[in-house]
Design an enzyme around this catalytic site. Sequence first.
Site, PDB file in Angstrom:
ATOM      1  N   GLY A 359       0.815  -1.215   0.000  1.00  0.00           N
ATOM      2  CA  GLY A 359       0.000   0.000   0.000  1.00  0.00           C
ATOM      3  C   GLY A 359       0.844   1.258   0.000  1.00  0.00           C
ATOM      4  N   ASP A 360       1.962   1.223   0.728  1.00  0.00           N
ATOM      5  CA  ASP A 360       2.856   2.381   0.775  1.00  0.00           C
ATOM      6  C   ASP A 360       3.559   2.578  -0.568  1.00  0.00           C
ATOM      7  OD1 ASP A 360       2.278   2.687   3.588  1.00  0.00           O
ATOM      8  OD2 ASP A 360       3.595   0.973   3.926  1.00  0.00           O
TER       9      ASP A 360
END
EC number: 2.7.1.20
Length: 415
Positions: A359-360
């Site tokens: 996600g990052d």
Amino acid sequence: MEGSLADAPNALPFHRLLCMGAPFLEVRAEVPQSTLDDFKLRGNAVVQVEGHMQSMLPEINRLCAEMGRPVVYAATGDATLTALAVQALLREDQGYSAEANRRNPAVSLLGGVGRDQLGYKLQDYLKECGIQPLLSEIVSEQTGWTAFLCPLRLEDPSSHGGFERSSLAAPEQEKGESNLQLAVVYRAVQAGAANQYKLDHLRFKVWEQVEAAGVVYAEATFLTVSFESVKILAEHCAKMGNTFCLSLSAPYVCRYFGDRILTVIPYTDVIFGCEREYMALAEQKRSEGLAQDVDSVATWLAKMPRSDGENWKRRHVVITCGDKPTIVASTWRGYGVKVQRFPVPPVRSRSFVRKDGAGDAFAAGFLYGLMHEADVDSCVQMALYCASVAVQRVGPGFSFKDKPSVDKALSTAPQ
């Protein structure tokens, strides 16, 4: 974004990025199973450090030194990983120079760190990776750290599991392939100085770097650390015509600190999060009979009035849904909201290594596009590419050797 990329002194051919979040020193090592048992760690679970567990790091270093095993140090945390991934993308740009980046950093990280050896290790690692650390030193707290530990004699020591929020789900078993068994990893976290930040540090020590950033990215977790700091940055971006982006971070943040998130949404240009986070943020709306599905939640947030009243500026609400298509809801010159879906590229089971950081990395790809003033389609495709690479990586770093190009966006400003 207002102004030309070449207007400012020490100009770069793209906008600078400032990330704000809780940075942690990451410690990776292989230790005997008895050590994991002594510290009451559980496989594939995150344990908060307390009591006798405070001696964990010295014990890990002692054991690894006796056994001749390496201890690997890195940096982690939502915004930290995003900053590292963006910098890894920039390294692949044509004409990139590490020496020039040291003199004129493109990516900065703002947060809290202890005045101790762990803090010095963390800052040194960031500098080595090309990140400018803008960290407020908290004398009363130890630098935040997280340990990723594996028991000795893993069948596949190259595999690393993970526990961070991710935007990609593990792939289904492919025909003719066996399910990949991720290594069992034991994780401990000590927040320490990562949960603190001095407002004076922002106002008086790093404001010059804030003014130099054309894109600002904050993790919502930091709203629980220094709400005023995030709000000041968001207001500054709205005033100067810069781009402010917010990651929703985790469902519990959206559920219990949703009022703080909604306070900064009017200043926000891009919102990142997974489907569970958005639904947690909209719990109150759902109880009122509104925002019953993810599309209506995205539309509600996209249409929320802007603080600057500039309706021609588009807000993008980006929702990752595992291996299902990514949703992007965008305002359209004040006339409504356009909802698009982007297919997620499949990852072969045999190539899938880990979920943490996906996600990052996704946010990093999108931010890289914003820094280069790319159109939304290019931003999303870069984001999906980065997330795909992230789930296949071994070790803490990122490598984007075959990154796609990005296309410039057409101006939507009124003439």
